[in-house]
Design an enzyme around this catalytic site. Structure first.
Site, short mmCIF file in Angstrom:
data_model
loop_
_atom_site.label_atom_id
_atom_site.label_comp_id
_atom_site.label_asym_id
_atom_site.label_seq_id
_atom_site.Cartn_x
_atom_site.Cartn_y
_atom_site.Cartn_z
N HIS A 102 -21.64 -9.02 -24.59
CA HIS A 102 -22.32 -10.29 -24.88
C HIS A 102 -22.44 -11.15 -23.64
O HIS A 102 -21.62 -11.05 -22.72
CB HIS A 102 -21.60 -11.07 -25.99
CG HIS A 102 -20.15 -11.29 -25.72
ND1 HIS A 102 -19.21 -10.31 -25.97
CD2 HIS A 102 -19.47 -12.34 -25.22
CE1 HIS A 102 -18.01 -10.75 -25.64
NE2 HIS A 102 -18.14 -11.99 -25.16
N HIS A 104 -22.69 -15.14 -22.41
CA HIS A 104 -22.48 -16.54 -22.79
C HIS A 104 -23.54 -17.41 -22.12
O HIS A 104 -23.81 -17.26 -20.93
CB HIS A 104 -21.12 -17.05 -22.28
CG HIS A 104 -19.93 -16.37 -22.87
ND1 HIS A 104 -19.26 -16.89 -23.94
CD2 HIS A 104 -19.28 -15.23 -22.53
CE1 HIS A 104 -18.23 -16.10 -24.23
NE2 HIS A 104 -18.22 -15.08 -23.40
#
Ligand code: 5GP
Length: 142
Positions: A102, A104
């Protein structure tokens, strides 16, 4: 370490856990971080079972970057942020806590420190409002 199909982002991708979604396409999903380090903290994940960048199928790298760019633009406007931090952690030694790749996206302003990483749950009403602000900005770029 083998990819854990039961990590929380895998569950979100399968629709088994909820999220405040802001954007989705064939290869990626973006949603609000539930323990934001600043208002507007958003995550982008690939729809591919990779633990980290090294594990990510090269075919998803460009899609991940394009979605990140789109969402950064929307988050920046939605939160009137002079700066936006884009961060991505690989491995627990780097501070990674969820083992589905992922990125951010965190709005930044001079003199405002980040809250601690993955520490305090946000108010869900606030997160919903923040997601709506980002969705409205994304719609202007569509
Ligand atoms: P990492 O430490 O792996 O780079 O970041 C994981 C992020 O996922 C943290 O910022 C944390 O707040 C966020 N997070 C953890 N659990 C959940 C969850 O159930 N839903 C959402 N939306 N974010 C989560």
């Amino acid at each position: 370490m083998a990819y854990d199909q039961n990590n929380i982002f895998a569950k979100i991708l399968r629709g088994e856990a909820p999220c405040f979604k802001v954007y989705e396409d064939d290869m990626t999903l973006a949603f609000m971080d539930v323990m934001p380090q600043a208002e507007g903290h958003t995550l982008v994940i690939p729809k591919f079972p990779a633990e980290d960048l090294l594990d990510l199928d090269p075919a998803f790298v460009a899609a991940q970057a394009l979605t990140t760019k789109k969402v950064v633009a929307a988050v920046k406007r939605a939160f009137k942020a002079p700066g936006v931090m884009v961060a991505q952690l690989n491995g627990s030694a780097a501070g990674q806590t969820v083992f589905h790749f992922h990125t951010h996206i965190i709005p930044r302003s001079q003199g405002i420190d980040l809250k601690l990483h993955a520490r305090q749950m946000a108010d869900f009403g606030e997160l919903k409002k923040h997601a709506e602000l980002i969705i409205a900005e994304l719609a202007k770029d569509a």
